[in-house]
Design an enzyme around this catalytic site. Sequence first.
Site, PDB file in Angstrom:
ATOM      1  CB  CYS A 109      -4.793  34.988  11.048  1.00  0.00           C
ATOM      2  SG  CYS A 109      -5.213  36.182   9.800  1.00  0.00           S
ATOM      3  CD  GLU A 110      -3.867  29.302  13.429  1.00  0.00           C
ATOM      4  OE1 GLU A 110      -3.064  29.042  14.354  1.00  0.00           O
ATOM      5  OE2 GLU A 110      -5.100  29.214  13.533  1.00  0.00           O
TER       6      GLU A 110
ATOM      7  NE  ARG B 170       3.864  15.537   4.581  1.00  0.00           N
ATOM      8  CZ  ARG B 170       5.147  15.611   4.831  1.00  0.00           C
ATOM      9  NH1 ARG B 170       5.859  16.594   4.318  1.00  0.00           N
ATOM     10  NH2 ARG B 170       5.745  14.734   5.577  1.00  0.00           N
TER      11      ARG B 170
ATOM     12  CE1 TYR C 231       1.602  14.433  10.417  1.00  0.00           C
ATOM     13  CE2 TYR C 231       1.925  15.062   8.133  1.00  0.00           C
ATOM     14  CZ  TYR C 231       1.207  14.386   9.096  1.00  0.00           C
ATOM     15  OH  TYR C 231       0.107  13.669   8.727  1.00  0.00           O
TER      16      TYR C 231
ATOM     17  CE1 TYR D 238      -0.976  10.385   3.460  1.00  0.00           C
ATOM     18  CE2 TYR D 238       1.334  10.342   2.856  1.00  0.00           C
ATOM     19  CZ  TYR D 238       0.175   9.683   3.172  1.00  0.00           C
ATOM     20  OH  TYR D 238       0.154   8.305   3.179  1.00  0.00           O
TER      21      TYR D 238
ATOM     22  CD  GLU E 245      -2.512  -1.219   2.755  1.00  0.00           C
ATOM     23  OE1 GLU E 245      -2.123  -0.447   3.662  1.00  0.00           O
ATOM     24  OE2 GLU E 245      -3.423  -2.032   2.924  1.00  0.00           O
ATOM     25  N   PRO E 246       1.730   1.456  -0.961  1.00  0.00           N
ATOM     26  CG  PRO E 246       2.889   1.510  -3.002  1.00  0.00           C
ATOM     27  CD  PRO E 246       1.960   0.644  -2.171  1.00  0.00           C
ATOM     28  N   GLY E 247       1.998   5.012  -0.675  1.00  0.00           N
ATOM     29  CA  GLY E 247       1.334   6.270  -1.025  1.00  0.00           C
ATOM     30  C   GLY E 247       2.393   7.308  -1.342  1.00  0.00           C
ATOM     31  NE  ARG E 248       5.543   9.870   3.598  1.00  0.00           N
ATOM     32  CZ  ARG E 248       5.015  10.856   4.324  1.00  0.00           C
ATOM     33  NH1 ARG E 248       5.295  12.099   4.033  1.00  0.00           N
ATOM     34  NH2 ARG E 248       4.220  10.581   5.348  1.00  0.00           N
TER      35      ARG E 248
HETATM   36  C1  LIG Z   1      -3.047   1.515   6.364  1.00  0.00           C
HETATM   37  C2  LIG Z   1      -2.142   2.397   5.574  1.00  0.00           C
HETATM   38  N1  LIG Z   1      -1.611   1.915   4.439  1.00  0.00           N
HETATM   39  C3  LIG Z   1      -0.790   2.666   3.679  1.00  0.00           C
HETATM   40  C4  LIG Z   1      -0.469   3.967   4.022  1.00  0.00           C
HETATM   41  C5  LIG Z   1       0.429   4.754   3.130  1.00  0.00           C
HETATM   42  O1  LIG Z   1       1.635   5.046   3.733  1.00  0.00           O
HETATM   43  P1  LIG Z   1       2.765   5.807   2.902  1.00  0.00           P
HETATM   44  O2  LIG Z   1       2.160   6.986   2.292  1.00  0.00           O
HETATM   45  O3  LIG Z   1       3.795   6.134   3.917  1.00  0.00           O
HETATM   46  O4  LIG Z   1       3.290   4.828   1.895  1.00  0.00           O
HETATM   47  C6  LIG Z   1      -1.001   4.498   5.199  1.00  0.00           C
HETATM   48  C7  LIG Z   1      -0.638   5.870   5.601  1.00  0.00           C
HETATM   49  O5  LIG Z   1      -0.642   6.279   6.698  1.00  0.00           O
HETATM   50  C8  LIG Z   1      -1.868   3.700   5.993  1.00  0.00           C
HETATM   51  O6  LIG Z   1      -2.415   4.184   7.115  1.00  0.00           O
END
Ligand SMILES: Cc1ncc(COP(=O)(O)O)c(C=O)c1O
Length: 432
Positions: free
Chosen positions: A353-354, A323, A327, A382, A284-287
């Site tokens: 305004c922060e 972000r 973070y 993100y 499940e890669p996102g970033r």
């Molecule tokens: C369950 C799950 N899978 C996959 C991801 C994706 O993570 P990343 O974007 O670090 O690859 C997340 C992100 O928090 C997540 O909560």
Amino acid sequence: MPTGATAIMCPFHRDDNKQLSVDGLSLGAIAKQYGSPVYVYSAAGITDAFTRFQNAVAPVNGKVYFAMKANSALGILALIGKLGGGMDIVSAGELARAIAADIKPSDMVFSGVGKTNDEIRQALACGIGQINAESPAEVAAISTIAQEMNILAPVALRVNVDVSPSTHAKISTGQRNTKFGISTNQREACKIYQQMAEDPHISPAGLAVHIGSQIRDLAPFERAYSALLALAIELRDAGWPVPNLDLGGGVGIDYDTAGPTDFTEYGLLVQRLFAGQGFHLGFEPGRSIIANNGALVTRVIYVKHSDEKRFIIVDAAMNDLLRPTLYEAHHAIWTLDEPNISTSKADIVGPVCETGDYLGLDRDMPNLNAGDGLAILSAGAYGATMASNYNSRSPAAEVMVIDGTAHLLRAARPIADYINDEMVPNFAPISK
Ligand SMILES: Cc1ncc(COP(=O)(O)O)c(C=O)c1O
């Protein structure tokens, strides 16, 4: 290290005229056409990252489910779908988006600690590939709904293997004290899996793990995956079906260079642990797919000198890219025009305004004037998905460059639309 700059160039680079460009188009020209601030993505960069991730896990027949929480623009989901990606979703809203982008529900995994009955029903009704359950109560809810619907629900258990991912606390999900997964401690996960496998309304789909995000060291992955594998083998040896192992996302990227991520070593680790073990693997890669293939382009509104400080006030803000505020995240910030060599420190801040509304603090920046353009790099993940309407600002539009042509993915929503969504009650006249 699972990540690092490779020979492939960052998609955002200087063209022959020293203008910051992506896939043959200058970011300045894109901002002129679509307005500022604007998110700009590279289709070629996304294709390259996704394909390299797929190739890295191909030897173990891994299926890649893009974590669409990182970026859920329909155009990006459709591109990833075309490349053979499924989706990791976390809400009915993401389910609807993925369906709108033509992703088959059977190619989706539904993650998250708090799925409502309604969300579970919608997911089962459309034939979701897998639901990752995170608590006994959730397993029970899925079972009840599946019984009502007279179907078999494909459910995997997300386990918590108590591994620290050594990343920012707010994106750590792998330790026992977080809300995520079912603890493998005290054999709780084992017991629940067995109950689930005996449930006539559930088809046990396997186990899942996700220990956090922006993980730039392989060691936490190895610890978590080894624990998951040991549990899966134990359950299988006890006679329970454990068809799939979902290894989550989390591969980190280089926010300093904004260069592409190398998945080779991550792929080799996965092969070393899982090859020949007889499980279907999901990722499940996102970033790591999208972050460095997107930039937030902004323009300087004012430059202000206050005591010793220089503030570069730009038209993008924390409502566009949260972000840094959320973070303390570091994003490289580059000028659109060729930068002057002489620099001095400056804070790059938005108009919200922060005090926490900043995009970069204490950066070495050249002399800049109103109208000059900047790009906040590594903003593809993100970024737009966390944007808000705070300060009644309309979040930046999103544009993707495909083969040298810019395509609008999402227009900036006019403020009038937000206002039109609202109702003012008919107050009784106030007596004076
Ligand atoms: C369950 C799950 N899978 C996959 C991801 C994706 O993570 P990343 O974007 O670090 O690859 C997340 C992100 O928090 C997540 O909560």
